[in-house]
Design an enzyme around this catalytic site. Sequence first.
Site, PDB file in Angstrom:
ATOM      1  N   ASP A 323       0.825  -1.201   0.000  1.00 29.80           N
ATOM      2  CA  ASP A 323       0.000   0.000   0.000  1.00 29.80           C
ATOM      3  C   ASP A 323       0.867   1.262   0.000  1.00 29.80           C
ATOM      4  O   ASP A 323       1.927   1.296   0.623  1.00 29.80           O
ATOM      5  CB  ASP A 323      -0.887  -0.041   1.251  1.00 29.80           C
ATOM      6  CG  ASP A 323      -1.809   1.138   1.359  1.00 29.80           C
ATOM      7  OD1 ASP A 323      -2.714   1.254   0.503  1.00 29.80           O
ATOM      8  OD2 ASP A 323      -1.659   1.932   2.301  1.00 29.80           O
ATOM      9  N   GLU A 352       1.883  -0.121  -4.883  1.00 29.34           N
ATOM     10  CA  GLU A 352       0.886   0.860  -5.315  1.00 29.34           C
ATOM     11  C   GLU A 352       1.615   2.184  -5.562  1.00 29.34           C
ATOM     12  O   GLU A 352       1.966   2.900  -4.629  1.00 29.34           O
ATOM     13  CB  GLU A 352      -0.194   1.042  -4.255  1.00 29.34           C
ATOM     14  CG  GLU A 352      -1.269   2.037  -4.688  1.00 29.34           C
ATOM     15  CD  GLU A 352      -2.182   2.468  -3.555  1.00 29.34           C
ATOM     16  OE1 GLU A 352      -3.332   2.835  -3.844  1.00 29.34           O
ATOM     17  OE2 GLU A 352      -1.750   2.451  -2.383  1.00 29.34           O
TER      18      GLU A 352
END
Length: 611
Positions: A323, A352
């Site tokens: 993330d 990400e």
Amino acid sequence: MNRILQLFMLLLPLAISAQIDKIEPPFWWSGMNHSKLQIMVYGDEIARYTPEVKNAVITGITKTENPNYVFITVDTEGLDPGTYNIDFKKGKRTVFTHAYELKKRTPGSNIRKGFDASDVIYLLMPDRFANGNPANDSHPELTEKVNRNFEGGRHGGDIQGIIDHLDHIEALGATAVWSTPLCEDNDKKYSYHTYAQSDVYRIDPRYGTNKDYQRLSEELHKRDMKLLMDYVTNHWGLEHWMIKDLPAYDWIHQFPGYAQTNYRMTTQMDPNASGRDRRYCMDGWFVQSMPDLNQQNPLVLNYLIQNAVWWIEFADLDGFRVDTYSYNDKEAIALWTKAIMDEYPHFNIVGEVWMHDQAQMAYWQKDSKIGAIQNYNSYLPSVMDFTLHDAVTVVFKEKNPTWDKGMIQVYENFVNDFLYPDVNKLLVFAENHDTARINELYPDLKDYKLIMTLIATVRGMPQIYYGSEIGMKGNKSKGDGDIRRDFPGGWANDENNAFTASGRTDLQNEYFDFTSKLFNWRKGAEVIHSGETTQYIPENEVYVFFRHDKDRAVMVIVNNNPAAQTIKLDRFAENLGGFSKGEEVLSGRETGLDSTLGVPAKTSYIIELKK
């Protein structure tokens, strides 16, 4: 009296050992590349004692300004599996002892194979997928209770619900499951997304137990499927037990106290960026409830490395999705990534990197020539193709295609493939848990088919989002809860059970049958997994590209035109040469390759070429 004193002295170590509230990692393995093990011990004024380990070498003891912590570095190289006693001493006297276990490592663990372009990744949010165990919907130790009537609340989905519906995921043609985070998140509200974690060594009890997570991995591996963990390196939640009693002031970034990130990830590589702007991007908190971890503190970085390795070994993982990768301290996250890839050379990690420029995204992939300009290497194998996602969200509803609007935007995305070190390790997707639902943007099944055909056949690793395979919608403008709806049939009293063909509506079955046929075909289409790409400039909103190697070729036609089109095949002679016919995958029809080919409006063809 002497007997009472003797008994008291025997019980005293047990009483004092209650001071140890947590030891992390809770255990480790022998034979690890990461052999300098940093053991964090937490308890009331634990730093008063000096630790010793029999039959092992302590290479460092670190005490911080908080006397409730001590960090012990033990050299585990050459140590056999077994129990090693950590003695906590006051002077020469052992006050209490903790038994620490080194487990036997699973043979071949270090050469595990991560996910790759042969896989299809199914992304789900466990709280919204299926409730397999209603008994764990709420938990006495955790604040937020189940409330399915609240769009942003806990709905009760769990690990058992995922296990119960692996047949559905497998039948869809998916080969890997990416679940959004499952570790404990004790936020008072909106904890279902679990990105503000409060204990990173514990599965949230409302999802199940650590053993349940192991069982999910085992059940997937029985099916030759893979498990990806959504890992968060950038921040924890305010309710994390360590945030409530910081080991050190600089365990998190402080300004002092809170300052929010500016979200300008471009400052990470901008040679003209001010130091202040760069700092606020990397060190600012993502939101006020998520303190930003200071990975420049070696204790923090080591903690994060070991926690990630621990989960890989414990749950037998096949990959990470990380993330907010590009918000991390970029030098520290490179060290984190390299440590994991050194331990598992064939593992895969996708970051990400939510940016809208291919050069900026390519900067973050391992061995990037763009990153090398600044002497930077992230060691990150995979990044997410957000620019393809950007194109997909607009081109299929473009009513007035122009020089730079329409299918040309998809074509132009692949023009920039030369920027990436490895295009086959790009994660390609039309949507995820943070974006608009593709079926909301395009409510017509015909558009869905065009989009999924594209995602399934271009280079890289395709990811699909739970529920889209049955036409599930969700309006991003109404909030994240609406794009994270409950999967129909995941709860006992649901009227519509879309997990079964008999329970689905006719339209839901149309969505599912198409998706299943497409991605099950892809499983065996090696030329799609590893072949080269040749693309042709779109004409009349018809985009044609080939995936090919020395022996095989697949022709993909995406007609985004609202009218039927006839394409002249001589334009594609350089790829059609040597082939006499083809079979259209989705319909099974044989196709001639003589002169022209008619393609109905808003229709895609996948043609396996034959000699």
